[in-house]
Scaffold this motif. Structure first.
Motif, PDB file in Angstrom:
ATOM      1  N   ILE A  47       0.637  -1.238  -0.167  1.00  0.00           N
ATOM      2  CA  ILE A  47      -0.123   0.081  -0.078  1.00  0.00           C
ATOM      3  C   ILE A  47       0.912   1.324  -0.074  1.00  0.00           C
ATOM      4  N   GLN A  48       0.868   2.021  -0.859  1.00  0.00           N
ATOM      5  CA  GLN A  48       1.336   3.251  -1.027  1.00  0.00           C
ATOM      6  C   GLN A  48       0.521   4.434  -0.235  1.00  0.00           C
ATOM      7  N   ILE A  49       1.494   5.250   0.444  1.00  0.00           N
ATOM      8  CA  ILE A  49       0.589   6.382   1.074  1.00  0.00           C
ATOM      9  C   ILE A  49       1.372   7.590   0.981  1.00  0.00           C
ATOM     10  N   SER A  50       0.858   8.598   1.511  1.00  0.00           N
ATOM     11  CA  SER A  50       1.606  10.067   1.377  1.00  0.00           C
ATOM     12  C   SER A  50       1.573  10.768   2.517  1.00  0.00           C
ATOM     13  N   ALA A  51       1.762  10.131   3.617  1.00  0.00           N
ATOM     14  CA  ALA A  51       1.887  10.550   5.084  1.00  0.00           C
ATOM     15  C   ALA A  51       2.857  11.472   5.392  1.00  0.00           C
ATOM     16  N   THR A  52       3.996  11.129   4.485  1.00  0.00           N
ATOM     17  CA  THR A  52       5.087  12.308   4.489  1.00  0.00           C
ATOM     18  C   THR A  52       5.258  13.343   3.597  1.00  0.00           C
ATOM     19  N   LYS A  53       3.919  13.470   2.731  1.00  0.00           N
ATOM     20  CA  LYS A  53       3.796  14.313   1.468  1.00  0.00           C
ATOM     21  C   LYS A  53       4.894  13.832   0.479  1.00  0.00           C
ATOM     22  N   ARG A  54       5.246  12.762   0.571  1.00  0.00           N
ATOM     23  CA  ARG A  54       5.972  11.964  -0.396  1.00  0.00           C
ATOM     24  C   ARG A  54       5.575  10.480  -0.548  1.00  0.00           C
ATOM     25  N   VAL A  55       5.420  10.022  -1.807  1.00  0.00           N
ATOM     26  CA  VAL A  55       4.996   8.701  -1.954  1.00  0.00           C
ATOM     27  C   VAL A  55       5.830   7.449  -1.410  1.00  0.00           C
ATOM     28  N   THR A  56       5.296   6.951  -0.328  1.00  0.00           N
ATOM     29  CA  THR A  56       6.256   5.670   0.082  1.00  0.00           C
ATOM     30  C   THR A  56       5.283   4.735   0.365  1.00  0.00           C
ATOM     31  N   THR A  57       5.794   3.343   0.591  1.00  0.00           N
ATOM     32  CA  THR A  57       4.963   2.114   0.912  1.00  0.00           C
ATOM     33  C   THR A  57       4.808   2.494   2.765  1.00  0.00           C
ATOM     34  N   LEU A  58       3.822   1.647   2.816  1.00  0.00           N
ATOM     35  CA  LEU A  58       3.280   1.663   4.393  1.00  0.00           C
ATOM     36  C   LEU A  58       4.212   1.291   5.241  1.00  0.00           C
ATOM     37  N   ARG A  59       4.959   0.336   4.709  1.00  0.00           N
ATOM     38  CA  ARG A  59       5.906  -0.451   5.823  1.00  0.00           C
ATOM     39  C   ARG A  59       7.205   0.483   5.719  1.00  0.00           C
ATOM     40  N   GLU A  60       7.521   1.249   4.870  1.00  0.00           N
ATOM     41  CA  GLU A  60       8.598   1.991   4.875  1.00  0.00           C
ATOM     42  C   GLU A  60       8.456   3.471   5.466  1.00  0.00           C
ATOM     43  N   THR A  61       7.321   3.607   5.646  1.00  0.00           N
ATOM     44  CA  THR A  61       6.830   4.946   6.374  1.00  0.00           C
ATOM     45  C   THR A  61       7.236   4.935   7.759  1.00  0.00           C
ATOM     46  N   PRO A  62       8.109   5.594   8.435  1.00  0.00           N
ATOM     47  CA  PRO A  62       8.486   5.799   9.817  1.00  0.00           C
ATOM     48  C   PRO A  62       7.637   6.455  10.873  1.00  0.00           C
ATOM     49  N   LEU A  63       6.473   6.175  10.676  1.00  0.00           N
ATOM     50  CA  LEU A  63       5.091   6.934  11.452  1.00  0.00           C
ATOM     51  C   LEU A  63       3.992   5.560  11.706  1.00  0.00           C
ATOM     52  N   ALA A  64       3.614   5.823  13.163  1.00  0.00           N
ATOM     53  CA  ALA A  64       2.336   5.320  13.556  1.00  0.00           C
ATOM     54  C   ALA A  64       1.233   5.649  12.512  1.00  0.00           C
ATOM     55  N   VAL A  65       1.008   4.968  11.463  1.00  0.00           N
ATOM     56  CA  VAL A  65      -0.200   5.180  10.411  1.00  0.00           C
ATOM     57  C   VAL A  65      -0.802   3.884  10.033  1.00  0.00           C
ATOM     58  N   THR A  66      -2.241   3.783   9.866  1.00  0.00           N
ATOM     59  CA  THR A  66      -2.996   2.822   9.215  1.00  0.00           C
ATOM     60  C   THR A  66      -3.495   3.163   7.963  1.00  0.00           C
ATOM     61  N   ALA A  67      -3.465   2.328   7.307  1.00  0.00           N
ATOM     62  CA  ALA A  67      -3.793   2.798   5.632  1.00  0.00           C
ATOM     63  C   ALA A  67      -4.520   1.624   5.064  1.00  0.00           C
ATOM     64  N   PHE A  68      -5.576   2.038   4.240  1.00  0.00           N
ATOM     65  CA  PHE A  68      -6.499   1.132   3.639  1.00  0.00           C
ATOM     66  C   PHE A  68      -6.670   1.598   2.093  1.00  0.00           C
ATOM     67  N   ASP A  69      -6.746   0.782   1.329  1.00  0.00           N
ATOM     68  CA  ASP A  69      -7.127   1.117  -0.215  1.00  0.00           C
ATOM     69  C   ASP A  69      -8.825   0.774  -0.101  1.00  0.00           C
ATOM     70  N   GLN A  70      -9.233   1.152  -1.407  1.00  0.00           N
ATOM     71  CA  GLN A  70     -10.920   1.235  -1.346  1.00  0.00           C
ATOM     72  C   GLN A  70     -11.401  -0.317  -1.171  1.00  0.00           C
ATOM     73  N   LYS A  71     -10.652  -1.289  -1.536  1.00  0.00           N
ATOM     74  CA  LYS A  71     -10.950  -2.638  -1.458  1.00  0.00           C
ATOM     75  C   LYS A  71     -11.061  -3.095  -0.039  1.00  0.00           C
ATOM     76  N   THR A  72     -10.218  -2.847   0.857  1.00  0.00           N
ATOM     77  CA  THR A  72     -10.153  -3.147   2.280  1.00  0.00           C
ATOM     78  C   THR A  72     -11.234  -2.221   2.940  1.00  0.00           C
ATOM     79  N   LEU A  73     -11.374  -1.038   2.508  1.00  0.00           N
ATOM     80  CA  LEU A  73     -12.602  -0.200   3.308  1.00  0.00           C
ATOM     81  C   LEU A  73     -14.019  -0.894   2.901  1.00  0.00           C
ATOM     82  N   ASP A  74     -14.027  -1.689   1.831  1.00  0.00           N
ATOM     83  CA  ASP A  74     -15.356  -2.287   1.326  1.00  0.00           C
ATOM     84  C   ASP A  74     -15.555  -3.350   2.114  1.00  0.00           C
ATOM     85  N   GLU A  75     -14.210  -4.145   2.433  1.00  0.00           N
ATOM     86  CA  GLU A  75     -14.491  -5.547   2.968  1.00  0.00           C
ATOM     87  C   GLU A  75     -14.797  -5.403   4.560  1.00  0.00           C
ATOM     88  N   ASN A  76     -14.387  -4.262   5.067  1.00  0.00           N
ATOM     89  CA  ASN A  76     -14.822  -3.735   6.521  1.00  0.00           C
ATOM     90  C   ASN A  76     -15.823  -2.900   6.409  1.00  0.00           C
TER      91      ASN A  76
END
Length: 820
Positions: A47-76
């Protein structure tokens, strides 16, 4: 900094879960080695995110952040922000009735004030555009690229009041790579009907447009008790949204994204009841009515220089209006109602970002952020049963009207952040943000009337709505209660004020890649939440009321040193966090962990106070100090060839360190629950130190399991179960718990401001055919129909407490089809 304190039971649970992960990992490796199964075709999605205002993967982002794509949002089954509770660590959401909006808390930090006087502590953004009003968080979550929830203070890149965290929604952008469309319909109990649709159309090699829409309707969940005024049931949903977006990219150097979105909310809002689940009943004297509409324009322009640097402009404008009616009855003997006669909000944002290429050894970013909002509010409340005169001739028909024609905020910030790669495995980051906030209230008045000036008004749907006659009070207002003619209205408080605050916040972080799959980080961050306006001072003279008297009141409203200011100081926090993000078991287990300690000074808290004139005021104060220590875990584990576990866990120790205040509900009688502060000059002053923060359970966890079952036809069945557990939750900093027998001549009542520990279960079953781009799902949420409180009601010490509640048992089917 306080040492993290965990109850033995929670500590054992934590160790057991960690041990279970380790044992399970060994079992999985043994099974894989013995049965020879090849799991190379399965992998945890990136999952790619922009929590650092740069595009990084969720696992590479050194923050406490939870991220979902639309598919996972729908499943939940996430249709609104409320639905994220239970799947994001340390996230708790309450529902406000009068404002019909979610109140978001992260790690125990949030705000119960949803009015224009202050801002939420968890910042909410859509496509980078900040929403100062919590009503923006009511938006439908549809056709998204992703959703990110950042936890803890974000004092640099998202510095606008982000002491608790940040919610970022990223809408799906128009794409140039081909035609795409999908549609979905959901049918369920409570006559639920929800639809969503999207179409993406490339018009040329450089221009594409995208249109998406959603609608979600259901009948109310609160039944009428005998004698109620009939109308639409409280708890009904009537949400609709439509979004048009365009993407233009004439070259690799330049691109422009534009979107327009309209959102409407015509639901009733929720009302407190004594019982929850699907067994909710209320004596309703004013059926709920809400007519809210929001128009939002959002744009982003990127220009890429040959040197690899990028200049970006992010701009937005929002125009919101709302009319509402809400039954504010305390009990069968206490009747009142009110709502927005006219509540308008406008906001404008401009942001510039300049950054270098992501591949540089020294990454840097600088930016400027400007935000301005203007609010015009007329909010009325009728108190037919309030005795505001006392004696033997009480008046039983009091009307309050809160008129704030010009309340606003202007915020300017500059920020800079950089990351330097010390080696291939070590990185260091630092950032600063300077913020200047100016708030104002011009001409704000809280007006009280001895009689209700009411007129009959019909809304466009010809549903009856009772409004106040605004012309009935403007001629000859008394300057205070003692200087009025019979039947005349008077000014209870004069709210003019113009505070200004400035603050520099920042962060420092160290990152270490222990292996290619495991990263550790440590960070120090500071946060700042702007001060909030509250009701001003009264005129206590004997008249005549002159401009000099008004000037003196305004001066008093701005005199912080004298303790008479009509505003509350900003809150600040500092947070230390240690985190780990890693992939284990050949990439089949993803595990994130965060250990943190956050200290607050001048924590803002809000409560309702009914004055001796019958006015119902939101009073704010700074709670002194508070400390929050915690541990959060998130995991995803691919089990065998067809199963997947996912889950999260949060352990919090969140308490007030210094908090001397009064009990807003019981006054001096609050000594039954909290000790006196020991100040003889203030006998009602109580000591809340050591009490738990609201909406901060000591332990919560959620575990999900889904399994893919292949059928002989080639089709797939996917059963899914989610089990969540939450320990007790407090709704008031007084932490009253149980009301003792005979207290204020009232009977015993349990859990008057808390929800006991509870478990919630959700089930679903999805069918996907071997051919064709469609699927269907059957689901049941809150299987056991557990009655779960989300906040306390407006009991004001009445014999039977009532509460706001989470959703009862809901079930239905969903059908989705895609076109390419």
């Amino acid at each position: 900094m306080k040492v993290l304190k965990l109850k033995p039971s929670y500590l054992l649970t934590t160790l057991a879960l960690c041990s279970a992960f380790g044992v399970a990992a060994q079992v999985a490796e043994t099974t894989k080695a013995s049965d020879g199964k090849d799991d190379e075709g399965r992998a945890i999605e990136v999952i790619q995110i922009s929590a650092t205002k740069r595009v990084t993967t969720l696992r590479e982002t050194p923050l406490a952040v939870t991220a979902f794509d639309q598919k996972t949002l729908d499943e939940n089954h996430v249709a609104q922000l409320d639905d994220l509770q239970g799947i994001v660590p340390s996230l708790q959401i309450a529902q406000n009735g009068t404002q019909n909006t979610p109140m978001v808390y992260v790690r125990g930090i949030g705000s119960s004030d949803q009015t224009e006087s202050g801002d939420p502590a968890v910042a909410f953004h859509i496509d980078g555009i900040y929403s100062a009003r919590s009503q923006g968080a009511s938006a439908l979550m549809f056709d998204l690229e992703g959703a990110e929830i950042l936890r803890g203070p974000q004092g640099t890149l998202f510095g606008r009041n982000a002491t608790g965290g940040v919610v970022n929604l990223h809408t799906a952008k128009a794409r140039l790579d081909g035609f795409d469309a999908n549609a979905e319909i959901t049918l369920g109990n409570y006559d639920r009907r929800a639809t969503r649709a999207m179409v993406n159309i490339p018009l040329s090699d450089t221009l594409a447009v995208r249109v998406a829409a959603a609608m979600d309707q259901s009948e109310g969940v609160v039944d009428f008790l005998p004698g109620s005024a009939m109308g639409e049931k409280y708890g009904s949903t009537d949400l609709a949204a439509a979004r048009f977006s365009a993407f233009y990219q004439p070259s690799d150097k330049f691109d422009l994204t534009f979107s327009y979105e309209n959102f409407t909310d015509n639901g009733t809002g929720n009302i407190p009841t004594v019982t929850g689940g699907s067994d909710r009943r209320s004596y309703v004297q004013e059926p709920g009515f809400n007519d809210a509409s929001s128009d939002s324009f959002r744009t982003r322009i990127n220009y890429n220089f040959d040197s690899g640097q990028q200049l970006a402009y992010i701009g937005g404008y929002t125009d919101t209006s709302r009319v509402s009616v809400w039954d504010r009855t305390w009990s069968l003997e206490k009747y009142e109602w009110g709502g927005c006669v006219e509540c308008d909000h406008e906001a404008t944002q401009h942001e510039l970002q300049f950054k270098n290429d992501d591949a540089e050894r020294l990454q840097w970013m600088v930016g400027y952020f400007y935000f301005k909002e203007n609010n015009s509010t007329i909010f009325d409340i009728v108190h037919p049963d309030v005795d505001y005169e006392g004696g033997t001739t009480p008046n039983k028909n009091l009307w309050s009207t809160y008129r704030q024609p010009d309340r606003g905020l202007e915020s300017n910030s500059i920020y800079a952040q950089s990351t330097y790669k010390l080696t291939d495995d070590w990185r260091v980051s630092a950032g600063l943000r300077y913020t200047n906030d100016k708030r104002w209230d011009k001409g704000g008045r809280n007006i009280m009337c001895p009689d209700v000036k009411r007129t009959e008004v019909m809304d466009p749907n010809q549903d009856h709505v009772g409004y106040m006659d605004p012309d009935g009070i403007l001629n000859g207002l008394g300057p205070n209660k003692n200087l009025v003619q019979p039947g005349q209205c008077w000014v209870d408080t004069y709210n003019d004020t113009s505070p200004e605050w400035s603050k520099t916040t920042g962060m420092a972080r160290l990152e270490w890649d222990m292996t290619d799959d495991v990263m550790f980080y440590s960070s120090y961050a500071t946060g700042f939440k702007s001060g909030t306006i509250q009701d001003g001072n009264k005129y206590t003279g004997t008249g005549p009321f002159t401009q000099a008297d008004l000037d003196a009141i305004i001066a008093s409203n701005n005199n912080e040193a004298a303790g008479t200011a009509a505003y509350v100081a900003p809150e600040e926090n500092t947070s230390i966090e240690l985190g780990m993000k890693g992939l284990f078991l050949d990439g089949t287990l993803q595990l994130f962990a965060a250990l943190f300690s956050t200290e607050y000074t001048d924590l803002q808290v809000t409560s309702n106070v009914v004055t001796n004139t019958g006015a119902d005021l939101l009073r704010k104060t700074n709670a002194g100090k508070a400390t929050i220590n915690g541990l959060e875990l998130e995991a995803r584990w691919l089990v065998t060839e067809n199963g997947e576990f996912s889950g999260s866990m949060s352990v919090l120790d969140a308490t007030y360190d210094e908090f001397l205040t009064t009990d807003s509900k019981y006054g001096r009688d609050g000594l039954a629950f909290n000790p006196s502060a020991g100040n003889p000059a203030l006998p009602n002053l109580l000591d809340f130190s050591g009490n738990h923060l609201v909406m901060a359970p000591e332990f919560s966890t959620s575990v999900n399991y889904e399994h893919f079952v292949g059928l002989e036809s080639g089709a797939t069945l996917k059963p899914r179960i989610r089990v969540g557990y939450t320990s007790e939750v407090w709704f008031d900093p007084a932490n009253r718990g149980d009301r003792p027998e005979g207290f204020k001549n009232l009977p015993y009542a349990a859990d008057i401001d808390r929800q006991d520990a509870y478990t919630k279960v959700d089930l679903s079953l999805t069918f996907e055919p071997s051919e064709g781009n469609w699927s269907t799902e059957a689901f049941i949420n809150n299987v056991t129909d557990r009655d779960i409180k989300s906040d306390q009601g407006r009991t004001h010490g009445d014999a039977v407490p009532n509460f706001m509640w989470q959703a009862p048992r809901t079930f239905g089917v969903r059908f989705n089809v895609a076109f390419e």
